[in-house]
Design a protein around this motif. Structure first.
Motif: not given
Length: 554
Positions: A350-355
């Motif tokens: 999720p963090a990478k998607l948000f990035a």
């Protein structure tokens, strides 16, 4: 080489899973990379209990949103219609008849408890269960005899009991399966309906699919499908089984039904928390069935960019090299190859998607950003647009037309042009704080009623009530603001005026600026103070400060 034809064949479940989208994207990219390549959308709707069109709508709209446009299938048709399995029963029956006639399938009249007894016997003997074919009907007379006993017949494949089959996979290489480990799978139920294994093979042949690109859980189905295809005299397509999309930080397949588990992951929980905050303000339902980061529609509703989702999903199991990460869909069309697909599962991060979302949002032109945030301001009723007066959030355009007329619902004093300028200035001042389109709602202070804008109680107490000198300083600075001409009421002038005021009174910025923010916006934090005053404009800013002074003096 013949024209490359790939297909995505979802069941109409009412949602589009992240893993399904990744498969559709890879099928689309592979087909379109080849000259005249065709990407086909086929609907596996053999479940007659579903309302197909209603359940299919989110899938079709989700694919369109992501730019994964199909060449043949629902809404566009094509030379091999129909593209719904429910409309192809006659073709499946013809295949069943041929398999029976040629001895590659048989009618079976076993009862469930009889099969279970054989399974238990095999288990007790510690051997692989292989059906004895005890209730196989070899003649019409056998069929009549079994039916006279009240038995119902199904059609099973007559799988070889010896030898093996090799699946030549473009990602995994050659994978060998022993026929002795395969079962005599049912291909037609007693009610005459056909199962996936048969329908899938017949459809791929009829639609001239050259490459079957699908998730790895279908690899174990492939031997029986090869058996069906070869028994019917069909040429085999090329197979490519993609690694599945795994849970955050895990190697277990991602599932929409495990939301409670995923919420224990901090980054996943942040996605949901941000999404719910936006959804609540625009009147969207947030049930786990539909409002779930495992489902693509979640991102569309919250205000993610389709380009960001495409970019991130493409990297779930594929890589160009060890350093390139950011791609447009056009670049992916040029660069994607099956050789770049890995065998290992790809964990949903999720963090990478948000990035990726932050990166794509930061690069969005100002005009498009304005067009995207307007939907949320209208749905939350901070802004009105007469042409969308009665529209639900779902009915509002994701990209508002440039000519959309907007006004503030509580006043006619601001022209549509002024309201539009307010939105544009808000978006510019917020900058990268607007990470998804729905984040514009965090800056509602610029759209609320000047005579009744909400004030944060904690900020009010800390900056106004508990500071004995705050009211006097605000009153003095208000006089300075009122002396500035409307045309010069811009951030640079306001900055200079405040610092001149502070210098003259030998004050530090913190002795005024915090109280000024609360008095003019009702919040303790926000965009730059001078930007905030400039967005409001002289008339609105001074009215708000006067109101705050009146409240403080009560």
């Amino acid at each position: 080489m013949s024209v490359v034809r790939t297909r995505f064949a979802p069941s109409p479940t009412g949602y589009l899973h992240i893993g399904g989208v990744r498969t559709a994207l890879f099928c689309y990219l592979f087909a379109k990379k080849h000259a005249e390549g065709r990407f086909v959308l086929r609907i596996d709707d053999t479940d007659q209990q579903r309302n197909v069109q209603e359940a299919l709508a989110p899938i079709l709209s989700g694919l369109k949103w992501l730019g994964i446009n199909w060449d043949e299938g629902p809404e566009v048709n094509g030379p091999f219609a129909p593209y719904y399995q429910s409309q192809r029963a006659d073709k499946y029956q013809a295949a069943v008849d041929k398999l029976l006639a040629d001895g590659f399938a048989y009618r079976d009249y076993s009862r469930p408890e009889e099969l279970q007894a054989e399974r238990e016997e095999a288990q007790a003997a510690k051997r692989t269960f292989v059906y004895s074919r005890r209730f196989m009907a070899e003649t019409e007379e056998d069929c009549r005899r079994f039916e006279a006993e009240g038995r119902q017949g199904v059609v099973r494949l007559k799988i070889p009991r010896e030898g093996s089959v090799v699946v030549r996979d473009l990602i995994r290489g050659d994978v060998e399966f022993e026929w002795a480990q395969e079962q005599d799978h049912v291909i037609q139920r007693a009610d005459g309906s056909c199962l996936y294994h048969l329908a899938n093979v017949v459809d791929d042949y009829d639609l001239q699919i050259t490459h079957v690109i699908r998730a790895e859980e279908h690899l174990s189905n492939t031997p029986r499908q090869i058996f069906i295809a070869q028994s019917l005299g069909y040429p085999l397509p090329q197979y490519a089984h993609l690694p599945f999309v795994a849970e955050p930080g895990s190697k277990t397949k991602l599932s929409k039904r495990k939301l409670d588990k995923y919420l224990k992951n901090r980054d996943f929980a942040k996605l949901v928390e941000q999404g719910k905050k936006i959804a609540d303000r625009v009147g969207l339902a947030t049930t786990a069935d539909g409002f779930n980061p495992v489902i693509v529609d979640f991102y569309r509703q919250v205000g993610y960019l389709p380009e960001a989702i495409d970019n991130y999903i493409a990297l779930l199991g594929w890589a160009l090299d060890d350093k390139s990460e950011y791609f447009s869909l056009k670049e992916l069309l040029d660069l994607f190859t099956l050789e770049g697909v890995t065998k290992a599962s790809a964990s949903f991060d999720p963090a990478k998607l948000f990035a990726f979302q932050e990166k794509h949002m930061a690069e969005l032109p100002a005009a498009e950003k304005y067009a995207r945030v307007l939907r949320y301001l209208i749905a939350a009723k901070y802004v009105e647009a007469p042409e969308y007066a009665d529209a639900t959030f779902e009915a509002l355009p994701e990209l508002a037309p440039a000519e959309t007329v907007v006004r503030l619902p509580w006043t006619d004093a601001l022209s549509p042009e002024a309201v539009k300028a307010t939105i544009e200035k808000t978006v510019a001042a917020a900058g990268d704080r607007i990470k998804v389109s729905g984040d514009v709602l965090d800056f509602d202070e610029f759209f609320t009623d000047d005579a009744a804008f909400p004030i944060d109680e904690k900020a009010w107490k800390k900056r106004i009530v508990d500071d004995a000198d705050a009211v006097g300083r605000l009153a003095d600075f208000l006089a300075e603001l009122e002396a500035i001409p409307e045309a010069e009421f811009v951030a640079e002038t306001l900055d200079a005026a405040l610092h001149a005021f502070l210098e003259k009174r030998e004050l530090k910025p913190a002795q005024l600026i915090h109280a000024l923010r609360v008095a003019s916006t009702g919040k303790g934090v926000g965009v730059g103070m001078f930007d905030a005053l400039a967005i409001l404009g002289k008339d609105r800013a001074t009215k708000r400060i006067r109101r705050s002074l009146e409240l403080a003096r009560q």
